[in-house]
Design a protein around this motif. Structure first.
Motif, PDB file in Angstrom:
ATOM      1  N   GLU A 249       0.826  -1.201   0.000  1.00 19.46           N
ATOM      2  CA  GLU A 249       0.000   0.000   0.000  1.00 19.46           C
ATOM      3  C   GLU A 249       0.864   1.257   0.000  1.00 19.46           C
ATOM      4  N   LEU A 250       1.899   1.275   0.815  1.00 19.78           N
ATOM      5  CA  LEU A 250       2.792   2.432   0.878  1.00 19.78           C
ATOM      6  C   LEU A 250       3.462   2.704  -0.469  1.00 19.78           C
ATOM      7  N   ALA A 251       3.774   1.637  -1.192  1.00 18.58           N
ATOM      8  CA  ALA A 251       4.471   1.782  -2.471  1.00 18.58           C
ATOM      9  C   ALA A 251       3.600   2.453  -3.535  1.00 18.58           C
ATOM     10  N   LEU A 252       2.296   2.516  -3.313  1.00 17.75           N
ATOM     11  CA  LEU A 252       1.379   3.133  -4.269  1.00 17.75           C
ATOM     12  C   LEU A 252       1.355   4.650  -4.157  1.00 17.75           C
ATOM     13  N   PHE A 253       1.985   5.189  -3.101  1.00 17.10           N
ATOM     14  CA  PHE A 253       1.931   6.630  -2.839  1.00 17.10           C
ATOM     15  C   PHE A 253       3.258   7.298  -3.175  1.00 17.10           C
ATOM     16  N   ASN A 254       3.153   8.466  -3.806  1.00 21.56           N
ATOM     17  CA  ASN A 254       4.342   9.258  -4.083  1.00 21.56           C
ATOM     18  C   ASN A 254       3.922  10.708  -4.308  1.00 21.56           C
ATOM     19  N   GLY A 255       4.889  11.600  -4.252  1.00 17.71           N
ATOM     20  CA  GLY A 255       4.603  13.003  -4.502  1.00 17.71           C
ATOM     21  C   GLY A 255       4.980  13.882  -3.325  1.00 17.71           C
ATOM     22  N   GLY A 256       4.808  15.171  -3.501  1.00 13.64           N
ATOM     23  CA  GLY A 256       5.226  16.137  -2.507  1.00 13.64           C
ATOM     24  C   GLY A 256       4.416  16.158  -1.240  1.00 13.64           C
ATOM     25  N   SER A 257       3.228  15.538  -1.249  1.00 16.27           N
ATOM     26  CA  SER A 257       2.369  15.517  -0.063  1.00 16.27           C
ATOM     27  C   SER A 257       2.342  14.138   0.586  1.00 16.27           C
ATOM     28  N   VAL A 258       3.379  13.356   0.330  1.00 17.36           N
ATOM     29  CA  VAL A 258       3.490  12.004   0.881  1.00 17.36           C
ATOM     30  C   VAL A 258       4.728  11.931   1.771  1.00 17.36           C
ATOM     31  N   GLN A 259       4.517  11.592   3.041  1.00 18.47           N
ATOM     32  CA  GLN A 259       5.625  11.420   3.969  1.00 18.47           C
ATOM     33  C   GLN A 259       6.056   9.955   3.973  1.00 18.47           C
ATOM     34  N   SER A 260       7.298   9.711   4.236  1.00 17.16           N
ATOM     35  CA  SER A 260       7.824   8.345   4.208  1.00 17.16           C
ATOM     36  C   SER A 260       7.394   7.567   5.447  1.00 17.16           C
ATOM     37  N   GLY A 261       7.363   6.253   5.299  1.00 18.54           N
ATOM     38  CA  GLY A 261       7.065   5.402   6.442  1.00 18.54           C
ATOM     39  C   GLY A 261       8.063   5.601   7.564  1.00 18.54           C
ATOM     40  N   THR A 262       9.316   5.791   7.208  1.00 23.13           N
ATOM     41  CA  THR A 262      10.352   6.013   8.218  1.00 23.13           C
ATOM     42  C   THR A 262      10.051   7.261   9.039  1.00 23.13           C
ATOM     43  N   GLU A 263       9.627   8.308   8.361  1.00 27.50           N
ATOM     44  CA  GLU A 263       9.290   9.557   9.050  1.00 27.50           C
ATOM     45  C   GLU A 263       8.057   9.384   9.929  1.00 27.50           C
ATOM     46  N   LEU A 264       7.066   8.695   9.417  1.00 21.49           N
ATOM     47  CA  LEU A 264       5.811   8.532  10.169  1.00 21.49           C
ATOM     48  C   LEU A 264       5.994   7.644  11.399  1.00 21.49           C
ATOM     49  N   LYS A 265       6.918   6.719  11.343  1.00 22.16           N
ATOM     50  CA  LYS A 265       7.180   5.870  12.508  1.00 22.16           C
ATOM     51  C   LYS A 265       7.711   6.675  13.693  1.00 22.16           C
ATOM     52  N   LYS A 266       8.202   7.868  13.433  1.00 19.82           N
ATOM     53  CA  LYS A 266       8.737   8.727  14.487  1.00 19.82           C
ATOM     54  C   LYS A 266       7.685   9.687  15.050  1.00 19.82           C
ATOM     55  N   SER A 267       6.416   9.530  14.627  1.00 15.04           N
ATOM     56  CA  SER A 267       5.353  10.441  15.076  1.00 15.04           C
ATOM     57  C   SER A 267       5.218  10.415  16.591  1.00 15.04           C
ATOM     58  N   SER A 268       5.286  11.572  17.207  1.00 15.76           N
ATOM     59  CA  SER A 268       5.118  11.655  18.667  1.00 15.76           C
ATOM     60  C   SER A 268       3.649  11.478  19.031  1.00 15.76           C
ATOM     61  N   LYS A 269       3.399  11.036  20.246  1.00 15.62           N
ATOM     62  CA  LYS A 269       2.029  10.734  20.668  1.00 15.62           C
ATOM     63  C   LYS A 269       1.124  11.962  20.658  1.00 15.62           C
TER      64      LYS A 269
END
Length: 245
Positions: free
Chosen positions: A202-222
């Motif tokens: 599913e993640l591989a289907l997304f791209n572009g300037g308004s798409v954040q990486s999975g690596t970045e999102l895993k760091k989301s603070s609570k």
């Protein structure tokens, strides 16, 4: 509000359950049931009578999903789900649609759902529309929420446009006093985001300037999740308060 609120939710993919509002509804002593469309055989000819009787549901919450509302050929239950939604809404009952859920309500009522100009995935800022009529659901001037979509809804006929951003104009709408449709995911929690991020296809289907990486999102603070979660609780409170039983 009824003393024993009967809440039903439509779930379209495994792992995307109630999210943040489960605890809120349990605190209200709500009786919670679900239809898990993802668990049905793809070729099952689902009958509308297999779904709950609309009279037995006091609040409907429609969750998100990876499929398109237009993909009835691959997911034949979509047509039945939309018929049930129309029947339910015709009785003036409260409903909240989240991402795909907001698209389903809009589409069930005749509004188009199509590809957005760009994909959105990750934390974005959404702002409320200026000059929303008095009495409508009140939003902050702007707020940060989780996005995860390629398609978007047109605002249904007779609905009020509530929120927008630069990437996707139609972020939220209201129908009457008891139906709210979201394009984003106010229900997201750290646990559900972690499940979303496990789906590499599913993640591989997304791209572009308004798409954040999975690596970045895993760091989301609570604290990133709080504003959306509180907004959803207020939305539930609003649609229930505006419903006369």
């Amino acid at each position: 509000m009824k003393p024993h609120l009967k809440v039903h939710y439509f779930q379209h993919i495994a792992g995307e359950g109630f999210g943040s509002c489960y605890a809120y509804l349990k605190d209200m002593n709500a009786q919670i049931t679900a239809t898990e469309f993802f668990a049905l055989p793809v070729d099952l000819a689902l009958d509308i009578e297999a779904l709950p009787h609309v009279e037995d549901v006091d609040l409907l919450i429609i969750m998100g999903g990876t499929m398109s509302v237009n993909d009835e050929a691959n997911y034949p239950w979509l047509k039945i789900e939309k018929r049930w939604i129309r029947r339910y809404l015709s009785l003036g009952k409260p409903a909240v649609g989240l991402c795909l859920g907001g698209q389903l309500i809009a589409n069930a009522l005749g509004a188009a759902v199509s590809k957005n100009v760009a994909q959105e995935l990750g934390w974005t800022t959404v702002r409320k529309i200026n000059f929303v009529p008095e009495g409508c659901f009140q939003l902050p001037e702007q707020f940060s929420v989780m996005q995860w979509h390629s398609e978007t809804f047109e605002i249904p006929k007779g609905a009020v446009h509530l929120a927008e951003n630069e990437v996707c104009r139609n972020q939220m709408y209201q129908i009457g006093k008891n139906v709210l449709g979201f394009q984003f995911h106010p229900e997201i929690t750290p646990e559900t985001l972690a499940l979303f991020l496990e789906d590499e296809e599913e993640l591989a289907l997304f791209n572009g300037g308004s798409v954040q990486s999975g690596t970045e999102l895993k760091k989301s603070s609570k604290d990133k999740f709080i504003q959306g979660n509180q907004l959803l609780n207020k939305a539930i409170e609003y649609v229930l308060a505006k419903t006369v039983y």
